[in-house]
Design a protein around this motif. Structure first.
Motif, PDB file in Angstrom:
ATOM      1  N   ASP A  22       0.830  -1.206   0.000  1.00 17.68           N
ATOM      2  CA  ASP A  22       0.000   0.000   0.000  1.00 17.68           C
ATOM      3  C   ASP A  22       0.866   1.259   0.000  1.00 17.68           C
ATOM      4  N   ARG A  31      -7.675   7.183  -5.505  1.00 19.33           N
ATOM      5  CA  ARG A  31      -8.867   6.697  -4.802  1.00 19.33           C
ATOM      6  C   ARG A  31      -8.691   5.241  -4.377  1.00 19.33           C
ATOM      7  N   GLU A  32      -8.160   4.414  -5.297  1.00 18.00           N
ATOM      8  CA  GLU A  32      -7.981   2.994  -4.989  1.00 18.00           C
ATOM      9  C   GLU A  32      -6.955   2.794  -3.876  1.00 18.00           C
ATOM     10  N   ARG A  91      -8.332   3.936  -0.461  1.00 17.93           N
ATOM     11  CA  ARG A  91      -9.266   2.965   0.116  1.00 17.93           C
ATOM     12  C   ARG A  91      -8.516   1.850   0.831  1.00 17.93           C
ATOM     13  N   ARG A  92      -7.425   1.398   0.224  1.00 21.11           N
ATOM     14  CA  ARG A  92      -6.640   0.355   0.878  1.00 21.11           C
ATOM     15  C   ARG A  92      -6.028   0.862   2.177  1.00 21.11           C
ATOM     16  N   MET A  98      -7.146   3.074   4.078  1.00 16.78           N
ATOM     17  CA  MET A  98      -8.222   3.262   5.053  1.00 16.78           C
ATOM     18  C   MET A  98      -8.972   1.968   5.350  1.00 16.78           C
ATOM     19  N   ASP A  99      -8.392   0.822   4.947  1.00 19.21           N
ATOM     20  CA  ASP A  99      -8.998  -0.497   5.166  1.00 19.21           C
ATOM     21  C   ASP A  99     -10.347  -0.641   4.479  1.00 19.21           C
ATOM     22  N   GLY A 100     -10.496  -0.019   3.319  1.00 24.03           N
ATOM     23  CA  GLY A 100     -11.725  -0.171   2.562  1.00 24.03           C
ATOM     24  C   GLY A 100     -11.813  -1.540   1.899  1.00 24.03           C
ATOM     25  N   ASP A 127     -14.570  -4.122  -0.547  1.00 24.99           N
ATOM     26  CA  ASP A 127     -15.775  -4.191  -1.366  1.00 24.99           C
ATOM     27  C   ASP A 127     -16.943  -4.690  -0.500  1.00 24.99           C
ATOM     28  N   ARG A 185     -10.185  -6.574   6.306  1.00 26.96           N
ATOM     29  CA  ARG A 185      -9.198  -5.598   5.868  1.00 26.96           C
ATOM     30  C   ARG A 185      -8.176  -6.279   4.957  1.00 26.96           C
TER      31      ARG A 185
END
Length: 357
Positions: free
Chosen positions: A131, A250-251, A254-255, A257-259, A261, A287
């Motif tokens: 990340d 954005r991708e 998200r990672r 921030m532990d985003g 799907d 996560r």
């Protein structure tokens, strides 16, 4: 609910599962178990998890080095044409190709770090390095956009003729072919191994391919005598890079921030609810760590179960999750008993800890 766990009633990652298989089944039982997994090839033994993570890193490294070779050769060929033609649009494309090749360095370092085992300091391993490499990639994309934009504006203010238009057009086509091949390869591999950073790098290469086609348009405009065509195309290239920068950022964010799907979470929740003996599903968290997933789940079971029976149920729940959720490497399952009338809240003593980090 709080994350209070009693060791004897919980499943902590894949290790207890492996121990359970070794203690309950003999060699032939394990053989039958492995043959059954040929139909659904998603391992859940600790060794399978390590092998899967290593294989993902190996595949990522192969993809990186091969794409670096292709992009490096493309950039060298384009740089030679830039030197003789003076095309600022082709210069922007060349810089972008070179930057795309360079982004492989931090990503390769991240894949190599990801192979290291967890230790007392980094108890989850080194997967987060991927990340961080994504952040570096985003920064490189931003820098290349700034450079391309600067050169385009400078050429608009000081127009110059572009020479060797045929060579510029040929270099543009070479750039498009090389970048589109690399983009498809990186995105396909990144999605297969679950690497957001590698997907971002593939999107970066795809933008380079389309900007190469824009260079071709600029060469056509210059051939018709429109001197501003080349720098205007350079500005279009800058805008295209900015769009990819937005998607990649954005991708990666998200990672960081532990985003995850939401569909993966929904799949996990449905899977747990379908396990025989599970009366309800409480908090469920997932996560990414590099290109593998980790999960923590709370399930409600019959309060009359023994500790051993509750643990077996937790293992079954873990087993089901490992098979149903792609890229899931480890699961922690917490068992809660179904409350009876008049029962005291089993988590009451932890209430004042709610909301703490």
């Amino acid at each position: 609910m709080a994350e209070h766990q009693a060791p004897e009633a919980h499943s902590h990652g894949p290790s207890p599962h492996a121990a359970h298989h070794r203690s309950r089944h003999g060699r032939w039982a394990r053989l039958r178990h492995r043959l059954a997994h040929l139909a659904v090839p998603h391992g859940h033994e600790p060794a399978d998890k390590v092998d899967g993570a290593l294989e993902g890193s190996r595949e990522g490294l192969r993809t990186l080095w091969l794409s670096v070779a292709v992009l490096g050769a493309t950039a060298v060929a384009q740089a030679a044409v830039v030197a003789v033609s003076g095309s600022v649009a082709l210069l922007g494309d060349t810089v972008h190709n070179a930057a795309d090749a360079l982004t492989a360095v931090p990503l390769a370092i991240a894949f190599l770090l990801g192979r290291r085992a967890a230790n007392q300091r980094y108890t989850y391993g080194y997967g987060r390095a991927e990340d961080l490499a994504g952040v570096v990639i985003v920064a490189v994309i931003a820098a290349s956009a700034a450079l391309a934009g600067y050169e385009a504006v400078a050429r608009l203010l000081d127009p110059r003729e572009v020479d060797h238009l045929g060579a510029v057009a040929a270099a543009a086509l070479v750039g498009f072919a090389g970048n589109e091949w690399v983009a498809r390869y990186r995105i396909r591999t990144g999605r297969r191994i679950g690497s957001a950073a590698l997907v971002a790098d593939g999107l970066h290469a795809r933008t380079d391919g389309f900007t190469s086609l824009a260079v071709l348009l600029g060469a056509g405009g210059s051939a018709l005598g429109w001197r501003q065509a080349d720098p205007l195309v350079g500005l279009l290239i800058t805008a295209a890079i900015a769009l990819v920068l937005r998607d990649a950022a954005r991708e990666v964010l998200r990672r960081l921030m532990d985003g995850v799907d939401p569909e993966l979470v929904a799949t996990a929740r449905r899977t747990l609810a379908a396990v025989d003996g599970v009366r309800g599903v409480g908090r469920l968290r997932m996560r990414w760590t590099g290109h593998t997933l980790r999960a923590e789940a709370e399930i409600v079971v019959d309060g009359r179960l023994t500790v051993v029976a509750a643990h077996r149920l937790a293992v079954r729940a873990e087993h089901a999750l490992l098979h149903s959720v792609p890229r899931l490497a480890a699961v922690t399952v917490h068992t809660d008993h179904a409350p009876e009338d008049g029962d005291e809240d089993p988590h009451g003593a932890l209430a004042h800890h709610q909301g703490r980090g």
